[in-house]
Structures are given as C-alpha cells and as structure tokens.
Design an enzyme around this catalytic site. Structure first.
Site, mmCIF file in Angstrom:
data_model
loop_
_atom_site.group_PDB
_atom_site.id
_atom_site.type_symbol
_atom_site.label_atom_id
_atom_site.label_comp_id
_atom_site.label_asym_id
_atom_site.label_seq_id
_atom_site.Cartn_x
_atom_site.Cartn_y
_atom_site.Cartn_z
ATOM 1 N N ASN A 118 27.785 17.684 25.145
ATOM 2 C CA ASN A 118 26.679 18.395 25.804
ATOM 3 C C ASN A 118 27.221 19.389 26.836
ATOM 4 O OD1 ASN A 118 23.702 18.583 26.406
ATOM 5 N ND2 ASN A 118 24.445 18.000 28.434
ATOM 6 N N THR A 144 32.157 19.940 40.336
ATOM 7 C CA THR A 144 32.030 18.843 41.309
ATOM 8 C C THR A 144 33.345 18.620 42.046
ATOM 9 O OG1 THR A 144 32.057 16.416 41.360
ATOM 10 C CG2 THR A 144 32.061 17.416 39.213
ATOM 11 N N SER A 179 36.082 9.899 35.775
ATOM 12 C CA SER A 179 35.123 9.454 34.744
ATOM 13 C C SER A 179 35.093 10.499 33.632
ATOM 14 C CB SER A 179 33.714 9.296 35.334
ATOM 15 O OG SER A 179 33.139 10.578 35.539
ATOM 16 N N TYR A 181 32.497 11.970 32.653
ATOM 17 C CA TYR A 181 31.645 13.060 33.156
ATOM 18 C C TYR A 181 32.476 14.052 33.977
ATOM 19 C CZ TYR A 181 29.169 15.260 37.015
ATOM 20 O OH TYR A 181 28.771 16.150 37.969
ATOM 21 N N HIS A 182 33.253 13.529 34.946
ATOM 22 C CA HIS A 182 34.040 14.430 35.783
ATOM 23 C C HIS A 182 35.064 15.192 34.938
ATOM 24 C CE1 HIS A 182 32.502 11.649 38.979
ATOM 25 N NE2 HIS A 182 32.355 12.804 39.595
ATOM 26 N N LYS A 185 33.698 18.318 33.439
ATOM 27 C CA LYS A 185 33.658 19.446 34.381
ATOM 28 C C LYS A 185 35.018 20.144 34.450
ATOM 29 C CE LYS A 185 29.484 18.963 36.222
ATOM 30 N NZ LYS A 185 28.433 19.970 36.111
ATOM 31 N N GLN A 208 30.930 21.098 43.846
ATOM 32 C CA GLN A 208 29.911 20.625 44.768
ATOM 33 C C GLN A 208 30.158 19.171 45.176
ATOM 34 O OE1 GLN A 208 25.377 21.643 44.738
ATOM 35 N NE2 GLN A 208 25.730 20.059 43.227
ATOM 36 N N VAL A 211 25.111 15.548 46.752
ATOM 37 C CA VAL A 211 23.965 16.146 47.444
ATOM 38 C C VAL A 211 23.025 15.040 47.926
ATOM 39 C CG1 VAL A 211 22.080 17.813 47.268
ATOM 40 C CG2 VAL A 211 24.151 18.122 45.880
ATOM 41 N N ALA A 238 25.059 8.312 46.275
ATOM 42 C CA ALA A 238 25.349 7.394 47.384
ATOM 43 C C ALA A 238 24.341 7.415 48.537
ATOM 44 C CB ALA A 238 26.759 7.661 47.898
ATOM 45 N N VAL A 254 27.617 -1.424 48.947
ATOM 46 C CA VAL A 254 28.887 -0.716 49.147
ATOM 47 C C VAL A 254 29.865 -1.209 48.081
ATOM 48 C CG1 VAL A 254 30.824 -0.389 50.731
ATOM 49 C CG2 VAL A 254 28.477 -0.490 51.615
ATOM 50 N N VAL A 327 36.723 2.356 38.474
ATOM 51 C CA VAL A 327 38.164 2.294 38.700
ATOM 52 C C VAL A 327 38.500 3.492 39.584
ATOM 53 C CG1 VAL A 327 40.447 2.373 37.637
ATOM 54 C CG2 VAL A 327 38.570 1.166 36.487
HETATM 55 N N1 LIG Z 1 23.227 15.860 42.312
HETATM 56 C C1 LIG Z 1 24.459 15.887 42.841
HETATM 57 O O1 LIG Z 1 24.723 15.222 43.846
HETATM 58 C C2 LIG Z 1 25.522 16.769 42.228
HETATM 59 C C3 LIG Z 1 26.801 16.783 42.828
HETATM 60 C C4 LIG Z 1 27.786 17.584 42.268
HETATM 61 C C5 LIG Z 1 27.507 18.371 41.160
HETATM 62 N N2 LIG Z 1 26.260 18.349 40.601
HETATM 63 C C6 LIG Z 1 26.005 19.171 39.418
HETATM 64 O O2 LIG Z 1 24.832 19.939 39.596
HETATM 65 C C7 LIG Z 1 24.139 20.067 38.345
HETATM 66 C C8 LIG Z 1 22.696 19.617 38.513
HETATM 67 O O3 LIG Z 1 22.657 18.288 38.974
HETATM 68 P P1 LIG Z 1 21.279 17.518 39.171
HETATM 69 O O4 LIG Z 1 21.541 16.420 40.128
HETATM 70 O O5 LIG Z 1 20.203 18.487 39.442
HETATM 71 O O6 LIG Z 1 21.094 16.882 37.708
HETATM 72 P P2 LIG Z 1 19.762 16.648 36.846
HETATM 73 O O7 LIG Z 1 20.148 15.712 35.750
HETATM 74 O O8 LIG Z 1 18.626 16.268 37.719
HETATM 75 O O9 LIG Z 1 19.471 18.107 36.245
HETATM 76 C C9 LIG Z 1 20.140 18.631 35.128
HETATM 77 C C10 LIG Z 1 19.109 19.341 34.273
HETATM 78 O O10 LIG Z 1 19.782 19.939 33.153
HETATM 79 C C11 LIG Z 1 19.062 19.645 31.968
HETATM 80 N N3 LIG Z 1 20.022 19.651 30.859
HETATM 81 C C12 LIG Z 1 21.071 18.814 30.650
HETATM 82 N N4 LIG Z 1 21.731 19.154 29.537
HETATM 83 C C13 LIG Z 1 21.098 20.241 29.020
HETATM 84 C C14 LIG Z 1 21.306 21.043 27.879
HETATM 85 N N5 LIG Z 1 22.288 20.786 27.011
HETATM 86 N N6 LIG Z 1 20.481 22.086 27.658
HETATM 87 C C15 LIG Z 1 19.461 22.353 28.520
HETATM 88 N N7 LIG Z 1 19.198 21.614 29.605
HETATM 89 C C16 LIG Z 1 20.015 20.570 29.862
HETATM 90 C C17 LIG Z 1 18.389 18.304 32.215
HETATM 91 O O11 LIG Z 1 17.234 18.107 31.414
HETATM 92 C C18 LIG Z 1 18.058 18.387 33.702
HETATM 93 O O12 LIG Z 1 16.768 18.899 33.922
HETATM 94 C C19 LIG Z 1 24.904 19.244 37.332
HETATM 95 O O13 LIG Z 1 25.738 20.078 36.570
HETATM 96 C C20 LIG Z 1 25.746 18.316 38.194
HETATM 97 O O14 LIG Z 1 26.932 17.945 37.551
HETATM 98 C C21 LIG Z 1 25.262 17.555 41.108
#
Ligand SMILES: NC(=O)c1ccc[n+]([C@@H]2O[C@H](COP(=O)([O-])OP(=O)(O)OC[C@H]3O[C@@H](n4cnc5c(N)ncnc54)[C@H](O)[C@@H]3O)[C@@H](O)[C@H]2O)c1
Length: 397
Positions: A118, A144, A179, A181-182, A185, A208, A211, A238, A254, A327
């Site tokens: 994805n 991130t 992870s 996920y990370h 990125k 980032q 948040v 967190a 924690v 981990v």
């Molecule tokens: N929330 C945090 O603390 C945080 C911290 C660091 C980085 N980020 C990054 O910021 C971005 C947004 O984070 P968030 O917390 O708003 O996440 P979120 O999951 O609330 O929002 C992501 C949105 O993207 C959409 N999406 C995902 N895959 C998609 C695809 N293939 N096509 C179209 N839409 C898609 C989802 O439906 C969702 O609405 C992410 O990339 C995340 O990695 C977030």
C-alpha cells in the site's frame, strides 16, 4: 494554490484540509476510506464520532462557505490517481495516504505485506503521476522520525557529513527502523530521493514526530468537522492514549522500562509545518528532509505529566509497566535536530499543563464510549501469528 491532499479523510489529513481551505487554498481530497475499513476489521472506532466524508465536506461548506472537492480512490490504482493529477493540476500535493500503524504492520505476514505494498506502491504511483502530469508540483510527503531508530549519536535532519579514510561526503542519515510500517517509510524516502535526482521532481520529506491533540480552530466549529480520536492498541498513539486512559482511571500503559524517547508535535503545529513547507517549496530536483517535531520525551516523562494533571482534576490516575510488546531499546541516547521548520517560521505550541488538561477534559467528555478491552496491547513483535485479541483481563499493576 491548488493543493491535493492524499489521505484527507484521516486524523491529520482532515485537519490539514480544513486549515489550508480556511487560508483560501483550493483543496482536493483523495482517499480510499481504508482507515474507516480498519475500524470495521478490528472493531475500533474514533472516540469523537466522525461524520462521513460527504457530510464533513457539506458541513465545511455550510460553516465556511468554502468548497472542498473530493474523490474516493486508491493510490495503488494508477489510473485513479493519474486522473486526479491530470484533471486538478495540483501545484502542491500533501501525501498522508498510507497505512500508518506500526502494530498493524506487525500483526502477521498478510498485514506486513499489505502495509508495504500500500505505502510503497502508492507513493511510487504518485511520483509517476507527478512526472507525467504536473512535473513542477511540490510533493510534501509524510515520513516519520521512526525511520531513524535510536542511534547512539545525534539525529540530523535527513543528511550527515561523513569523513571516511581521508575523504568526506554528505550522505543520507542511516535508517534503523523498528517495524515493517517504519521500513515502508524508509523505502518511500529512497524512491522519492531517486525520482528527484532522475526527473527533477521537487520534494519535502517530513520526518514527523508522534502527533498529539484532537482540535484545531476549524475542527471545533461544528461537531461534524471533528477529526479522529483513537485510543486503541493499534491506532492510538502514546500521549493521546495516556490522556484517554487517564480519563477513565485506567492505568497508563507504559511499555517496558519506559525510557523510550521519541519526538512529539502538537496537531496545530503539524498542520502549520505543512503550510510552511508549501509556502517555501523545494527547488526543482531538490529532495529535502525536515524533522517535524518540537520536543522529545520519554514514555515515563509523558506518563508522569499526564498522571499529575489528571490527579489535579480528581482522577485516580496512575501508571503501570506492561511487558513491552515491541522489540526496541528501552534505554538509549536520543537527541534529534529539528531547526529547519523553526527557521521557516514555526512558533511551537509546547506541551504544557494546560494543553494536557484540555486533552484530558476532552477525553472525559467522551469517556462513556471507551471500551477498555481495546486498550490492552496484544500485537507482539516477536511472534508471526498475532491476532488483535480483545481481552477482559485489563492490566495488572
Ligand atoms: N499520527 C501520527 O502521530 C503520525 C506520526 C508520524 C507520521 N505520520 C504519518 O502521517 C500520515 C497520516 O497519518 P494519520 O495519523 O492521519 O493516519 P490516518 O490513518 O488517520 O490517515 C491516513 C488516511 O489515508 C488513507 N489511505 C491509506 N492508504 C490509502 C491509499 N492507498 N489510497 C488512498 N487513501 C489511503 C486512509 O483511508 C486514511 O484516511 C501517515 O502517512 C503517517 O505515517 C503520522
């Protein structure tokens, strides 16, 4: 400006869309609503009820008189994303549209593969669409701070000068993520840097921090404009989770020793940073990296602050150390540079007692909807066959 917001239905993307629309920009949201599907998959839900995307956009029009365009589509579908670039001709694109939970990516093979396909394929499609239809468009991509991991030296903003055997170079800062996920990125960052080099794309990669916060000047204008408020073990982050746990007298969970230190940023600052990045775009062919955080805290420091504030409003807040499902180093050096957004004009909202108080108070207003079963961490990094288990056991102190 014409600004395309990928993932504009999510926690950050929705708040960002409203903010930029309120500043007079022409906003187009593209989102596949996958985040809402994850809630159905695991029986999670945002604590603050969120309206459908259609209702949100309609409410914004009623409240502000401004139109936000949107389309439901998936970044991994090239024809769908290409059509938006071709028709809307964005001058800037803010790319939030990824699967963003580390625990989700660690559930099992299927969730790891999904996360990487994805995120990596979606971003690659965005890069190709920019090249093909809007080569001058500025890509602002959400990365991130977790890409860096926890090295035993200071973390720089994207690049580090290395001296080696009498020679020197400025190279991408080493990445040691924790992870799948990370890791996705990190793969994105490499692909973006490469496309800037070969095609002259302009990009800002925002590493980032975590948040916190749920409200902005725009989301509070109408209940239908609320953004997500997640507290579960997979999507809750967190500080948001600690405030919500405190609001129901649930011991703050924690993980391990709690000395894990990370960068944090207020939601209001996060959306302001993106406005600043858009206003001073990267040059043609430039790949630049900003560390989008304003402060760093250990888990224990955060938990102690939340406990203190919660006790002041009469809650029976306390913390508990639970076995760390991740981990990761639990004691480590951490010092991350974050000056570039300050140089562009960011005036940070730092974490204060009053900020914590308002987060806890907001959580208290929603506490009858909290399901304690969703708080307990059940996704463990060490096993390959995790399930998102719902348990009544709670945590033992
Ligand atoms: N929330 C945090 O603390 C945080 C911290 C660091 C980085 N980020 C990054 O910021 C971005 C947004 O984070 P968030 O917390 O708003 O996440 P979120 O999951 O609330 O929002 C992501 C949105 O993207 C959409 N999406 C995902 N895959 C998609 C695809 N293939 N096509 C179209 N839409 C898609 C989802 O439906 C969702 O609405 C992410 O990339 C995340 O990695 C977030």
């Amino acid at each position: 400006m014409r600004i395309l917001i990928l993932g504009g239905d999510g926690y950050l993307g929705w708040a960002q869309s409203l903010y930029l629309s309120s500043k007079g920009h022409d906003i187009f949201i593209f989102d596949n609503l996958m985040r809402r599907h994850f809630d159905l998959e695991h029986n999670f839900s945002s604590l603050l009820p969120i309206a459908t995307l259609q209702e949100r956009v309609k409410a914004w029009k009623e409240v502000s008189g401004r139109q936000i365009q949107f389309r439901i589509g998936d970044t991994t579908d090239y024809e769908a994303i290409a059509a938006v670039f071709r028709e809307f001709q964005p001058e800037a694109v803010v790319h939030f549209a990824e699967q963003r939970s580390a625990p989700y990516s660690m559930i099992d093979r299927k969730h790891a593969v999904f996360t990487q396909v994805n995120n990596v394929v979606g971003t690659l499609n965005v890069l190709y669409a920019i090249k093909e239809f809007t080569p001058a468009c500025h890509l602002v991509k959400l990365g991130t701070m977790g890409e860096y991991g926890t090295p035993n030296i200071d973390i720089e903003e994207g690049f580090i000068e290395i001296h080696h055997k009498g020679r020197s170079d400025i190279l991408p800062y080493p990445k040691q993520p924790n992870s799948f996920y990370h890791l996705s990125k990190v793969h994105d960052s490499h692909n973006i840097m490469f496309c800037c080099k070969i095609w002259g794309i302009r990009s800002t990669d925002l590493n980032q921090g975590i948040v916190y916060g749920f409200e902005t000047d725009e989301t509070v204008l109408d209940p239908r404009l609320a953004t997500r408020m997640d507290y579960d073990q997979v999507y809750g982050t967190a500080l948001n989770r600690f405030c919500i746990q405190a609001s129901v007298d649930y011991p703050l969970t924690v993980y391990g020793q709690g000395q894990q230190t990370r960068g944090y940023i207020n939601l209001r600052d996060a959306i302001r940073c993106i406005e600043l990045a858009i206003a001073s775009p990267a040059q043609e062919g430039e790949y630049r990296v900003f560390n989008q955080m304003t402060e760093q805290f250990s888990l224990l420091e955060l938990a102690e602050m939340v406990v203190k504030q919660a006790q002041e409003v009469g809650l029976h807040a306390r913390m508990v150390h639970v076995a760390n499902p991740r981990v990761e180093a639990e004691e480590h050096y951490y010092n991350a540079a974050h000056t570039r957004l300050i140089d562009l004009g960011l005036e940070p909202h730092l974490l204060s007692g009053s900020v914590l108080q308002s987060l806890i108070n907001l959580a208290i207003t929603q506490r009858e909807h909290i399901d304690p079963e969703l708080i307990v961490p059940t996704v463990n990094w060490r096993t390959t066959k995790n399930e998102v288990v719902h348990t009544n056991d709670g945590v033992s102190e």
